[in-house]
Design a protein around this motif. Sequence first.
Motif, short mmCIF file in Angstrom:
data_model
loop_
_atom_site.label_atom_id
_atom_site.label_comp_id
_atom_site.label_asym_id
_atom_site.label_seq_id
_atom_site.Cartn_x
_atom_site.Cartn_y
_atom_site.Cartn_z
N LYS A 43 1.98 6.81 -6.85
CA LYS A 43 0.95 7.74 -7.31
C LYS A 43 1.33 9.19 -7.00
O LYS A 43 1.13 10.08 -7.82
CB LYS A 43 -0.39 7.40 -6.67
CG LYS A 43 -1.04 6.17 -7.26
CD LYS A 43 -2.38 5.88 -6.61
CE LYS A 43 -3.00 4.63 -7.21
NZ LYS A 43 -4.30 4.32 -6.59
N GLN A 44 1.87 9.40 -5.81
CA GLN A 44 2.28 10.74 -5.40
C GLN A 44 3.42 11.24 -6.31
O GLN A 44 3.41 12.39 -6.74
CB GLN A 44 2.74 10.72 -3.95
CG GLN A 44 3.05 12.07 -3.36
CD GLN A 44 3.43 11.97 -1.89
OE1 GLN A 44 3.53 10.88 -1.32
NE2 GLN A 44 3.66 13.10 -1.28
N LEU A 72 0.83 -1.20 0.00
CA LEU A 72 0.00 0.00 0.00
C LEU A 72 0.87 1.26 0.00
O LEU A 72 0.57 2.23 -0.71
CB LEU A 72 -0.94 0.01 1.20
CG LEU A 72 -2.03 -1.06 1.20
CD1 LEU A 72 -2.78 -1.05 2.52
CD2 LEU A 72 -2.98 -0.86 0.03
N GLU A 73 1.94 1.24 0.78
CA GLU A 73 2.86 2.37 0.83
C GLU A 73 3.51 2.58 -0.54
O GLU A 73 3.61 3.71 -1.03
CB GLU A 73 3.94 2.15 1.88
CG GLU A 73 4.95 3.27 1.95
CD GLU A 73 6.11 3.01 2.87
OE1 GLU A 73 6.92 3.93 3.06
OE2 GLU A 73 6.24 1.88 3.40
N GLU A 102 2.38 1.73 -3.50
CA GLU A 102 1.37 2.25 -4.43
C GLU A 102 1.12 3.74 -4.18
O GLU A 102 1.05 4.53 -5.12
CB GLU A 102 0.08 1.47 -4.28
CG GLU A 102 -1.02 1.89 -5.23
CD GLU A 102 -2.29 1.08 -5.06
OE1 GLU A 102 -3.32 1.55 -5.57
OE2 GLU A 102 -2.27 0.01 -4.43
N ARG A 103 0.99 4.11 -2.91
CA ARG A 103 0.75 5.52 -2.54
C ARG A 103 1.91 6.40 -2.98
O ARG A 103 1.71 7.47 -3.57
CB ARG A 103 0.53 5.64 -1.04
CG ARG A 103 0.27 7.06 -0.56
CD ARG A 103 0.14 7.14 0.94
NE ARG A 103 1.28 6.62 1.66
CZ ARG A 103 2.43 7.29 1.87
NH1 ARG A 103 2.57 8.50 1.40
NH2 ARG A 103 3.42 6.74 2.54
N LEU A 104 3.15 5.94 -2.74
CA LEU A 104 4.32 6.72 -3.12
C LEU A 104 4.44 6.87 -4.63
O LEU A 104 4.77 7.95 -5.13
CB LEU A 104 5.59 6.08 -2.56
CG LEU A 104 5.81 6.20 -1.06
CD1 LEU A 104 6.98 5.33 -0.62
CD2 LEU A 104 6.04 7.64 -0.66
#
Length: 56
Positions: free
Chosen positions: A33-34, A26-27, A29-31
């Motif tokens: 996208k950011q 999850l981290e 994927e979040r990074l």
Amino acid sequence: MKKMIDRINFLYHKSKENGLTEQEKLEQERLRKQYVKIIKGNFEKQLMNYKKKGVE
């Protein structure tokens, strides 16, 4: 920004060697996208500042 890229790279290499936990996935994927959002924003700013030759 450098810390973000380093963390993305770390998670990528870890995923290839040992795999990632759900929280790390999850981290990651979040990074990602950011990071893409930042790159797109920078590119859009560059395009807005672009002037065609002969047009003022």
